[in-house]
Design an enzyme around this catalytic site. Sequence first.
Site, PDB file in Angstrom:
ATOM      1  CG  ASN A  48      -0.400  -0.196   2.529  1.00 36.24           C
ATOM      2  OD1 ASN A  48       0.635  -0.832   2.680  1.00 36.24           O
ATOM      3  ND2 ASN A  48      -1.049   0.348   3.541  1.00 36.24           N
ATOM      4  CB  ILE A  49       1.630   3.651  -2.323  1.00 40.04           C
ATOM      5  CG1 ILE A  49       2.508   2.438  -2.684  1.00 40.04           C
ATOM      6  CG2 ILE A  49       2.414   4.957  -2.488  1.00 40.04           C
ATOM      7  CD1 ILE A  49       2.865   2.338  -4.165  1.00 40.04           C
ATOM      8  CD  GLU A  50      -1.473   4.730   4.601  1.00 37.93           C
ATOM      9  OE1 GLU A  50      -0.967   5.572   5.376  1.00 37.93           O
ATOM     10  OE2 GLU A  50      -2.179   3.772   4.985  1.00 37.93           O
ATOM     11  CD  GLU A  61      -5.420  -5.859  -1.399  1.00 36.72           C
ATOM     12  OE1 GLU A  61      -4.821  -4.767  -1.273  1.00 36.72           O
ATOM     13  OE2 GLU A  61      -6.202  -6.303  -0.538  1.00 36.72           O
TER      14      GLU A  61
HETATM   15  N1  THU Z   1      -5.229  -1.502   2.498  1.00 37.97           N
HETATM   16  C1  THU Z   1      -4.649  -2.325   1.577  1.00 37.97           C
HETATM   17  O1  THU Z   1      -3.565  -2.034   1.052  1.00 37.97           O
HETATM   18  N2  THU Z   1      -5.284  -3.467   1.252  1.00 37.97           N
HETATM   19  C2  THU Z   1      -6.402  -3.938   1.874  1.00 37.97           C
HETATM   20  O2  THU Z   1      -6.864  -5.021   1.550  1.00 37.97           O
HETATM   21  C3  THU Z   1      -7.042  -3.132   2.917  1.00 37.97           C
HETATM   22  C4  THU Z   1      -6.521  -1.751   3.088  1.00 37.97           C
HETATM   23  C5  THU Z   1      -4.498  -0.298   2.932  1.00 37.97           C
HETATM   24  C6  THU Z   1      -5.033   1.026   2.471  1.00 37.97           C
HETATM   25  C7  THU Z   1      -4.460   1.957   3.530  1.00 37.97           C
HETATM   26  O3  THU Z   1      -3.140   2.315   3.175  1.00 37.97           O
HETATM   27  C8  THU Z   1      -4.392   1.100   4.787  1.00 37.97           C
HETATM   28  O4  THU Z   1      -4.476  -0.235   4.345  1.00 37.97           O
HETATM   29  C9  THU Z   1      -5.474   1.391   5.790  1.00 37.97           C
HETATM   30  O5  THU Z   1      -6.717   1.343   5.189  1.00 37.97           O
END
Ligand code: THU
Length: 140
Positions: A48-50, A61
């Site tokens: 994940n990349i915020e 994903e």
């Molecule tokens: N997130 C994912 O990368 N995949 C998931 O299946 C659920 C949520 C991430 C998005 C965000 O960076 C963090 O988790 C909190 O929601």
Amino acid sequence: MINLHEFEIKKMLRLAAEAREKAYAPYSGFRVGACLKTGSGAYYLGCNIENASFTPTNCAERTAMFKAVYEGERDFEAIAVISDGVDYVAPCGVCRQVLAEFCPQDMPVICADRDGNYVVHELREMLPMSFTKKDIDESK
Ligand code: THU
């Protein structure tokens, strides 16, 4: 459902855990890693990349999926997802929709907790009655 050996699932979870290390999650602190396997046996990893503006945040994903599609992949066999959470992590609704665009409905989605315990669900269970390209094509 596509049959996956326990050994294969463990390998995918190991790779997903490696991908989790790459997470950029300074806001939630919730790191996620994904491992997407193609029909030819290649693995695409994502984290994940915020973003400070929040909405541009990309889930693990989708990172894995977009990397694969860019490389020309169109045939997918399974995806494994692992997070820092104590519970099994399940793809969000947006990711389910993106998976439904490219993946077979009976594709296994492996959802793990932080210790590597996991459950497996078919994609169609996670996104029933999905809206896909077929719906658009049929209306033409
Ligand atoms: N997130 C994912 O990368 N995949 C998931 O299946 C659920 C949520 C991430 C998005 C965000 O960076 C963090 O988790 C909190 O929601």
